[in-house]
Write a protein that holds these residues in place. Structure first.
Motif, mmCIF file in Angstrom:
data_model
loop_
_atom_site.group_PDB
_atom_site.id
_atom_site.type_symbol
_atom_site.label_atom_id
_atom_site.label_comp_id
_atom_site.label_asym_id
_atom_site.label_seq_id
_atom_site.Cartn_x
_atom_site.Cartn_y
_atom_site.Cartn_z
ATOM 1 N N SER A 54 0.881 -1.161 0.000
ATOM 2 C CA SER A 54 0.000 0.000 0.000
ATOM 3 C C SER A 54 0.920 1.212 0.000
ATOM 4 O O SER A 54 1.572 1.507 0.994
ATOM 5 N N GLY A 55 0.999 1.895 -1.120
ATOM 6 C CA GLY A 55 2.004 2.935 -1.264
ATOM 7 C C GLY A 55 3.259 2.347 -1.870
ATOM 8 O O GLY A 55 3.204 1.470 -2.739
ATOM 9 N N SER A 109 -1.012 -5.260 -7.004
ATOM 10 C CA SER A 109 -2.229 -4.801 -6.351
ATOM 11 C C SER A 109 -3.404 -5.678 -6.759
ATOM 12 O O SER A 109 -3.426 -6.239 -7.858
ATOM 13 N N THR A 151 -1.243 6.560 -2.528
ATOM 14 C CA THR A 151 -2.658 6.391 -2.228
ATOM 15 C C THR A 151 -3.416 7.709 -2.428
ATOM 16 O O THR A 151 -4.612 7.773 -2.189
#
Length: 333
Positions: free
Chosen positions: A15-16, A56, A253
């Motif tokens: 995430s990122g 992802s 994000t």
């Protein structure tokens, strides 16, 4: 042939920004090919921005890599065992065998390549997917005419460097955008583009205006974000944009909020995103032209090479941060 295989699998979904702990190195047996399959010892691994999207599980044009599965990626190597009559041991091939030393694939999923005049690694760069991406986006979407101005972002990279040179060969004025003075010197002095804007210099709007006094007719976009947004204001009426990549937003994000989208309407721009694997009918013609240019020395390219599969995560992260110069490869020792 070694008695074991090495693989890098997806351990966690980032995430990122991607970090090295998102990957896991595993050791296992060398796979056995079945009927109609081929075992390949990979010598080169291609690292490309699209791989970030595959990490992802968000909806996209392709299925994500499953947790615990080998990371997806293009490879170039040598046939070790063949159970298909079209391949024999020693043949050089490219395919999508992923981040591993050995891979098995159906024969139809592999392409035999000639390394007499084009090095094996180049079949993952200017005479491979990046080169075809450049060729297709420029010719099929941008459709530049002699005398027009073509702008390409990430101009020193694997795709952008080919775009700029092909545009020059078509009699266009070619302008690149790259990060850093060294990359811009390479774009202008080695690749032969007419100008290069260093987006890291802190004067993006003014520098683009100076480099594009008569605007841009074609834009080959690899980066997105503020650079793409600013370039929209430099486009000419009825310009064409090949949207190839948006790497500026791949690891955030909080994506960049575009401010100049209305320029698409005002200038009646053609804006088309594309995935080169959906245009396989165009690959043979592209590869013939690109192979001839590389073999004759008319197309320049540059590689950044990491040594050993273990270094692939660090090299991949560095590429996403723009630390590579040219095509990012891993030499699988």
């Amino acid at each position: 042939m070694a008695d074991h295989n090495l693989q890098l699998v997806l351990a966690e979904r980032p995430s990122g920004w991607v970090e090295e702990h998102h990957f896991r190195l595993e050791r296992g047996p060398v796979p056995e090919p079945g009927e109609g399959e081929v075992l390949v010892r990979n010598h080169w691994l291609s690292l490309d921005p699209y791989m970030r999207g595959r990490m992802s599980d968000a909806k996209s044009y392709a299925e994500p890599v499953a947790l615990g599965a080998v990371m997806v990626g293009g490879t170039a190597g040598e046939v070790v065992v063949s159970r298909d009559p079209h391949f024999k041991p020693g043949d050089k091939v490219v395919g999508m065998l992923g981040w591993q030393l050995y891979g098995v694939a159906p024969a139809r999923a592999l392409q035999k390549v000639d390394v007499t005049h084009v090095p094996l690694a180049a079949h993952l760069g200017p005479v491979g997917m990046p080169g075809v991406t450049a060729w297709y986006g420029l010719n099929a979407i941008c459709e530049p005419k002699t005398g027009e101005t073509v702008v390409v972002t990430a101009a020193s990279g694997a795709v952008g460097s080919v775009v700029g040179q092909l545009a020059k060969a078509k009699g266009c004025r070619a302008v690149g955008v790259a990060g850093g003075a060294e990359k811009c010197r390479y774009v202008a002095e080695v690749l032969g583009l007419d100008a290069c804007v260093d987006y890291k210099a802190g004067n993006l709007k003014a520098d683009l205006k100076a480099a594009l006094p008569n605007g841009a007719d074609c834009l080959f976009e690899n980066v997105g974000g503020e650079i793409f947004d600013t370039l929209l204001t430099r486009t000419n009426a009825f310009g064409r944009i090949a949207l190839c990549g948006m790497i500026a937003d791949y690891n955030t994000t909080d994506p960049y909020c575009m401010k100049n989208v209305r320029t698409v309407l005002i200038n009646r721009l053609k804006l088309e995103g594309f995935i080169v694997s959906e245009h396989m009918d165009q690959w043979p013609a592209a590869l013939r032209e690109l192979g001839g240019l590389v073999a004759s020395g008319k197309l320049q390219w540059r590689e950044s090479v990491a040594q050993g599969l273990e270094q692939a995560p660090a090299a991949f992260i560095g590429m996403l941060k723009g630390q590579n110069f040219g095509k990012q490869l891993v030499k699988l020792n």
